[in-house]
Design an enzyme around this catalytic site. Structure first.
Site, short mmCIF file in Angstrom:
data_model
loop_
_atom_site.label_atom_id
_atom_site.label_comp_id
_atom_site.label_asym_id
_atom_site.label_seq_id
_atom_site.Cartn_x
_atom_site.Cartn_y
_atom_site.Cartn_z
N LYS A 50 -8.50 -7.60 -28.88
CA LYS A 50 -7.09 -7.31 -28.65
C LYS A 50 -6.30 -8.53 -28.20
CE LYS A 50 -7.81 -5.74 -23.84
NZ LYS A 50 -9.29 -5.85 -23.85
N HIS A 88 -13.62 -3.67 -15.29
CA HIS A 88 -12.68 -4.74 -15.62
C HIS A 88 -11.81 -4.98 -14.40
CE1 HIS A 88 -9.82 -7.30 -17.62
NE2 HIS A 88 -10.33 -7.07 -18.81
N SER A 135 -6.43 -8.64 -15.68
CA SER A 135 -6.09 -9.95 -16.24
C SER A 135 -5.66 -10.94 -15.17
CB SER A 135 -4.96 -9.80 -17.26
OG SER A 135 -5.38 -9.06 -18.37
N GLU A 148 -16.42 -9.35 -21.25
CA GLU A 148 -15.41 -9.15 -22.28
C GLU A 148 -14.27 -10.16 -22.15
OE1 GLU A 148 -14.16 -5.14 -21.73
OE2 GLU A 148 -16.14 -4.28 -22.06
N ASP A 164 3.04 -10.22 -19.97
CA ASP A 164 1.86 -10.86 -19.40
C ASP A 164 2.20 -11.83 -18.26
OD1 ASP A 164 -0.96 -11.12 -19.45
OD2 ASP A 164 -0.82 -12.98 -20.59
#
Length: 416
Positions: A70, A198, A201, A277, A328
């Site tokens: 992705k 996870h 980010s 990942e 982001d």
């Protein structure tokens, strides 16, 4: 696996990036009849992927990277990573198809979307992609019905305090919920092979992985108590990828290595395989986007400073590759391609669309003219993958190159 480098690739050799870009732009504008002379484009350093992979293997030899598709689905990037031997983290039928059609075996693919469309589960079953994550009872019942031989991973909450997006708001379960889900999976006769998480980010907190690994270890122990023998631990993504983030990556890697050695030793958990990942880690610093200044205004809107102030309009924007500004928390830094004066002015960069919110950044910049070029580094992560053609403006095309000091390694990788 063949990979053809674009005919207009840039041979960097010993030149600086700006010198190389100037050389490429000169050749581009000199080509008669080209309609894309002013269009934005990416410069993609494929040799950088090899360096990043080697650094990963050196820093975390026990953790196999499964690239998060992705983040950036560029075909040359995927082909190079596949040739290096990475696995792939996929979230949909499309992403699985893209990777499998490159010749990647299904054993190197993890379907890591905890909440899956039924038809996509069926596709995974047809293509033999067995590794799948889950975090709720509904997923267990869907899997039991449509893919009972799947190899499942329990997804737990593990948000780092400084992460972007807080994935735990959407995905993952608590320790107590995880134990209940494992009981349900056992009752259904499903094969749970491990735990995944996870941290989110842009994680800048190495200890976040330590906290998550402690929870995972507790659930490994609970799984053993009810009859499971877990064999896989997926530590997710969140690894930094900017060109200047090497020290932070190694701090994270060191924390992970120490915690894995402490909690998941071969004696405590024999035969357990570790995967991760990473997306941004591989994609971010490989891509530089180059844009053209298509218009210019003197103005008083830009605040601060003395002297003239300028607004520039470039042929990229937040609906294209600069969507990372909104989605982001990116702060792109414009770099002049041409040699410029030292005098700088308060400046604002606007995107190409007619949308009033299409603003890139404010910056102190030398004065430019219409037709000048700017480049932005570290633009490979979560940019291309979310870009649109809003207002009819095309996406930036990629131009690939391999530096002289990595060309031999690159050829060897793709000849394997």
């Amino acid at each position: 696996m063949e990979l053809t480098i674009h005919q207009t690739s840039i041979p960097v050799d010993s030149l600086s990036q700006q010198e190389s870009l100037r050389e490429h732009i000169t050749k581009r504008t000199a080509s008669a009849g080209r309609e894309d002379v002013e269009d934005p484009f990416y410069v993609v350093d494929l040799g950088r992927l090899i360096e990043l992979y080697q650094d990963w293997v050196t820093a975390m030899p026990s953790v196999t990277p499964f690239y998060a598709v992705k983040c950036n689905e560029d075909p040359a990037l995927l082909k190079t990573l596949a040739a290096l031997g990475t696995g792939f983290d996929c979230a949909s039928k499309h992403e699985m198809s893209v990777v499998l059609d490159l010749g990647v075996p299904p054993e190197r693919v993890v379907y890591a979307n905890p909440c899956k469309q039924t038809s996509h589960i069926q596709y995974a079953a047809q293509r033999g992609v067995k590794m799948m994550s889950f975090d709720n009872t509904a997923e267990l019942h869907k899997t039991h019905k449509h893919f009972p031989t799947a190899e499942l991973m329990l997804r737990i909450k593990a948000d780092a305090p400084d992460c972007v997006g807080k994935p735990g708001f959407k995905f993952g379960c608590t320790t107590a919920e995880g134990k209940q889900l494992l009981d349900t999976a056992k009752a259904l006769g499903l094969n749970v092979i491990g735990v995944s998480f996870h941290v989110g980010s842009r994680c800048q907190t190495p200890s976040a992985y330590e906290v998550a690994l402690k929870v995972a270890a507790e659930l490994f122990d609970y799984g053993a108590k009810i009859g499971y023998q877990f064999s896989l631990l997926d530590i997710g993504g969140g690894f930094p990828g900017q060109a200047g983030s090497r020290d932070m990556f190694h701090s994270v890697a060191s924390a992970i290595n120490q915690t894995l050695a402490s909690l998941f030793s071969p004696e405590a958990h024999p035969g357990v395989r570790f995967i991760a990942e990473p997306g941004r880690y591989f994609a971010c610093s490989t891509h530089t986007i180059v844009v053209n200044i298509i218009s210019k205004r003197s103005c008083d809107i830009v605040e601060g400073g003395e002297g003239p102030k300028f607004m520039y309009y470039i042929n990229g924007g937040i609906y294209g590759s600069f969507n990372c500004v909104l989605n982001d928390r990116a702060a792109p830094v414009p770099i002049p391609v041409k040699e410029v004066d030292a005098i700088v002015h308060q400046s604002r960069l606007w995107g190409v669309t007619c949308a009033g919110r299409d603003k890139i950044c404010d910056a102190l910049l030398p004065e430019f003219e219409v037709g000048d070029w700017l480049c932005f580094e570290d633009m490979g992560a979560y940019t291309i993958s979310s870009a649109t053609c809003f207002n009819g403006f095309p996406k930036a095309a990629p131009y690939y190159y391999v530096r002289e000091n990595t060309i031999d390694q690159f050829k060897q990788v793709h000849e394997q």
